[in-house]
Write an enzyme that holds these catalytic residues in place. Structure first.
Site, mmCIF file in Angstrom:
data_model
loop_
_atom_site.group_PDB
_atom_site.id
_atom_site.type_symbol
_atom_site.label_atom_id
_atom_site.label_comp_id
_atom_site.label_asym_id
_atom_site.label_seq_id
_atom_site.Cartn_x
_atom_site.Cartn_y
_atom_site.Cartn_z
ATOM 1 N N ARG A 27 -3.154 -3.338 -6.023
ATOM 2 C CA ARG A 27 -3.349 -2.570 -4.790
ATOM 3 C C ARG A 27 -2.650 -3.204 -3.595
ATOM 4 N NH1 ARG A 27 -8.157 0.624 -5.077
ATOM 5 N NH2 ARG A 27 -8.578 0.175 -2.912
ATOM 6 N N TRP A 75 -5.558 -7.756 2.584
ATOM 7 C CA TRP A 75 -4.270 -7.231 3.075
ATOM 8 C C TRP A 75 -4.398 -7.242 4.587
ATOM 9 C CZ3 TRP A 75 -2.553 -2.759 5.733
ATOM 10 C CH2 TRP A 75 -1.196 -2.457 5.590
ATOM 11 N N ASN A 99 -14.077 -4.885 3.387
ATOM 12 C CA ASN A 99 -12.905 -3.995 3.434
ATOM 13 C C ASN A 99 -13.099 -3.017 4.584
ATOM 14 O OD1 ASN A 99 -12.030 -5.134 1.097
ATOM 15 N ND2 ASN A 99 -12.297 -3.314 -0.179
ATOM 16 N N GLU A 478 11.499 11.938 -0.754
ATOM 17 C CA GLU A 478 10.831 11.082 -1.731
ATOM 18 C C GLU A 478 11.798 10.031 -2.296
ATOM 19 O OE1 GLU A 478 8.017 10.336 -2.413
ATOM 20 O OE2 GLU A 478 7.964 9.555 -4.446
#
Ligand code: AGP
Length: 602
Positions: A27, A75, A99, A478
């Site tokens: 992640r 993060w 978190n 994309e």
């Protein structure tokens, strides 16, 4: 993005926490840590960088027998990725992992500082643990102090807290960030997503927003506000085998190769001989729906944008795509006959989730297109269509995009059916094409080899333009996103017809242009746009099934029967191109710098 693991049990406590963090590694994170309580003593460890650094730091530590542990991958949001800022954060006798973002941390910090509390880190998280200890000093009751802490903080959070004064117990709270509790043979587990629980627990309690409480190995006290709640368990997926690399160099590569297989799952029992069934949608779901508003972030937004072309062309229904972080705060005009569709791989993206909640508050009917069952977005929406791509580990999304696009295409056909927008022959042509996509998505080894060779010529320009028109414009966006995420090179997706209105000024031999030139849509128009660029000496890679002699390089495609088949064939090519360029540059394709797989902060 940040990950949480917790464990209460007697065996392999350290290993269980580290294994759990390992499952969350994909992640994205920049530091990690854990705190383990045995009787009334807590040991805590933190390390910057990869999990291997935390493994090395904790090597001499081996808890014996019963213990309670909390662990975290961080993060960075508030403060740099340093050891001090890594979680767990500590007070005098308690430790916390968190978190999310505490939005009112500054006034709380000011107030606590006045009371003489010293802060070590730059994080918002650290205020929670000091606030808890401050309430505890006043209340002399840990449970009440935790409740008051939760009442005082604002923002999004999933929290685990342990306190040397409250043995054998983990306090927890959840609002806006996911948190699950699972019971297995070896004890009680906590995690911020399913991955660490799969294989060790059969069921999990998916905590609702506003839940908080405390747990020991034997007891669970759960509240929403002041109301005691009974925990509801839901089954977890049984196997994690799909989440191994299986001989590929990177998860991203494996996931590109998997697209054909997972697409069969996506299509299963949804595509009939001449029509589409979406049994997950309640009877009458589209009654009164006059337009569609699609909302998502990143790659999922590109799928949404591509879908607007499909909805308008095939279903003849007005459709508009929105970037979730923009939509949410611009006070949008909403009509109550709009269906609000959110698209998300993870189902946990904070921007998308907040947009969904806002649409619900405005009274709109909502639909989630998502890869993760039981995720916050699936639970929040009125109905959901799962994309069935299996666990996607590469940060750069590939198979999730392919399956989202397919589900949206099927939805367009389903609505077309309801509105009588296509005749039988057209519908049969569409469903046949949808079935054929399984073959189109197979990676052809020769083509992959060609892309590998080609990639070395596209390493040292001053930037990339991916250009396309119509459906191939979102695909160009994309392609550019894939390339910049993993190669760190500047790339832009642009509508080919817009180049002459400004960006063509950049054209020279060091500008790399990747042109998506389908056979089935706006062939001649696209050709003219490309020739305008070639005339300005841009270095051009044409991805096309046409004969096109003027490009520097051509990736020759096979499909020319249906725009969506051309779309999927080109999609695989641009994914592989980004992959091979990034590999040549020596980058960590699966965990690119600064990125997180699931972005759970706004
Ligand atoms: C895709 O390659 C990205 N990593 C990112 O743009 C992603 O699509 C975006 O963050 C949305 O995530 P979601 O689909 O899980 O909501």
């Amino acid at each position: 993005m940040c990950g949480i693991v917790g464990f209460i049990g007697s065996t392999n406590v350290k290993k269980t926490l580290l294994d759990g963090l390992k499952e969350l590694e994909y992640r994205g994170y920049d530091s990690a840590g854990m705190a383990v309580m045995q009787s009334s003593k807590i040991d805590s460890f933190k390390a910057v960088g990869k999990l291997a650094n935390l493994v090395a730091k904790t090597a001499p530590f081996e808890p014996k027998g019963f213990a309670v542990g909390i662990a975290h991958t961080r993060w960075a949001t508030h403060g740099k990725p340093t050891e001090i800022n890594a979680h767990p954060h500590q007070g005098r006798h308690s430790y916390i992992v968190h978190n999310g973002i505490i939005e009112n941390y500054l006034p709380i910090k000011e107030e606590l500082t006045k009371q003489g509390v010293g802060f070590l880190s730059q994080t918002d998280t650290e205020v929670i643990v000091h606030l808890y200890e401050s309430f505890l000093t006043r209340e002399q009751d840990a449970y009440r102090a935790f409740e008051q802490t939760i009442e005082a903080i604002e923002g999004a959070y999933a929290i685990l807290l342990i306190d040397e004064g409250v043995q054998n117990t983990i306090f927890f709270a959840k609002k806006g960030s996911p948190l699950q509790i699972g019971d297995g043979d070896r004890g009680r587990f906590f995690a911020s997503s399913d991955a660490p629980l799969i294989g060790i627990c059969d069921n999990a309690i998916y905590l609702e927003d506003g839940s908080w409480g405390w747990a020991t190995a034997e007891t669970l006290s759960l509240f929403v506000g002041k109301t005691p709640m009974t925990a509801q368990k839901k089954p977890l997926p049984i196997s994690q085998s799909s989440a191994q690399k299986e001989g590929f160099r990177f998860f991203m590569e494996k996931e590109i190769y998997e697209q054909s297989k997972v697409m069969s799952e996506t299509l299963m029992s949804r595509v009939m001989a001449s029509g589409v069934r979406l049994d997950e949608l309640p009877e009458g779901f589209f009654d009164g729906v006059e337009s569609l508003r699609l909302c998502a972030c990143g790659t999922s937004y590109h799928a949404a944008l591509a879908a607007t072309y499909l909805f308008e062309r095939l279903s003849r229904i007005e459709a508009r795509a929105e970037i979730a972080s923009e939509f949410h705060y611009r006070d949008p005009m909403l009509r109550n006959n709009e269906l609000f569709i959110v698209i998300s791989q993870s189902g946990e993206t904070a921007d998308t989730l907040e947009a969904l909640k806002m649409a619900k508050r405005s009274g709109l009917k909502t639909l989630a297109i998502c890869n993760v069952d039981n995720s916050s977005i699936v639970r929040e929406a009125d109905a959901a269509l799962l994309t069935r791509a299996g666990i996607e580990k590469g940060v750069a999304s590939t198979k999730a995009f392919a399956t989202q696009t397919m589900v949206l295409w099927l939805l367009a056909l389903f609505i077309a059916q309801k509105r009588g927008a296509l005749d039988e022959e057209q519908m049969t042509a569409e469903t046949n094409a949808a079935r054929r996509s399984v073959k189109t998505l197979m990676v052809q080894p020769d083509r992959h080899e060609q892309i590998k060779r080609l990639s070395k010529r596209y390493l040292h320009g001053h930037g990339f333009f991916f250009i396309g028109r119509d459906l191939f414009y979102p695909l160009a966006l994309e392609g550019a996103l894939k390339l910049k995420e993993i190669s760190y090179m500047h790339a832009e997706g642009y509508p080919a017809g817009e180049m002459k209105h400004g960006p063509i000024a950049l054209a020279d031999s060091k500008l790399f242009t990747i042109a998506l030139m389908p056979h089935t849509l706006l062939r001649e128009k696209m050709r003219s746009n490309v020739e305008e660029l070639i005339a300005r000496d841009t270095t051009l890679l044409a991805i096309t099934s046409e004969h096109f002699a003027f490009a520097d390089d051509v990736l020759q495609m096979d499909e020319r029967s249906h725009p969506m088949l051309e779309f999927f064939e080109m999609m695989v090519a641009i994914q592989l191109l980004a992959l091979e360029i990034a590999i040549r540059l020596g980058n960590d394709v699966d965990m690119p710098r600064n990125l997180a797989k699931s972005v759970t902060v706004e």
